[in-house]
Design an enzyme around this catalytic site. Sequence first.
Site, PDB file in Angstrom:
ATOM      1  N   HIS A  11     105.998  30.794  91.530  1.00 35.31           N
ATOM      2  CA  HIS A  11     105.679  30.663  92.959  1.00 35.31           C
ATOM      3  C   HIS A  11     104.247  30.150  93.166  1.00 35.31           C
ATOM      4  O   HIS A  11     103.391  30.244  92.280  1.00 35.31           O
ATOM      5  CB  HIS A  11     105.847  32.011  93.668  1.00 35.31           C
ATOM      6  N   GLU A  86     109.426  39.947  89.883  1.00 38.34           N
ATOM      7  CA  GLU A  86     108.338  40.322  88.983  1.00 38.34           C
ATOM      8  C   GLU A  86     108.573  41.739  88.460  1.00 38.34           C
ATOM      9  O   GLU A  86     109.386  42.495  88.997  1.00 38.34           O
ATOM     10  CB  GLU A  86     107.005  40.245  89.766  1.00 38.34           C
TER      11      GLU A  86
END
Length: 214
Positions: A11, A86
């Site tokens: 990202h 994550e």
Amino acid sequence: MTTTRFCLVRHGETDWNVERRLQGHTDISLNTSGLEQASQMAQALKEMNLQFDVLYTSDLQRARQTAKAIENLYQVTAITNSALRERHLGALQGLSLNDAPLVEPELWKIHLSRDLYHDMRGGESIVQFSERIRCALEELRQKHVGKTILLVSHGGALDMMYRVASNQALEAEKAVTVPNASLNWISHDGNAWKVERWADTSHLQKNALDNLDL
């Protein structure tokens, strides 16, 4: 043999990345630079004429916003997959690299030691995180054999994907960088994983930050 290819995208930048703050599952949005990086990344994919069969993204908004730049340019819809999140860093989430040793000194020492089985008080252990990422990769590979899969995820998750593809030990120190909005390629030929290219940021106009995963 039939080769399945993954283009892995981290990202774009967030304010917490700039502050060197551990994000984990905390749902932080991209900052202005991150949105620009996402746009530059998507444009680079278009200019290299990347043809992909499916787009996946983590469900956290920093990944979804990054994937949105690809959706807009390619007129496709990303499939959201929470398994691509994550690592959950438990009590360390939200702390900066400067604050963590002061606020959670014992937990920080455990984190630095790469203890494979400690869950950071309510988070995920490295072993749990590794199994989640490995299973997610394998599931997508089997679902899209012989295809090209574009996947937007996170620094620690991509580091774990690198470990899977390169057979790097979990207890080993981090071997690669995973910059914001970088392009990273792995493949599977039906027998084994292979790392093709890693940490390509040539499409970005400014330097990108590495992930904080240790």
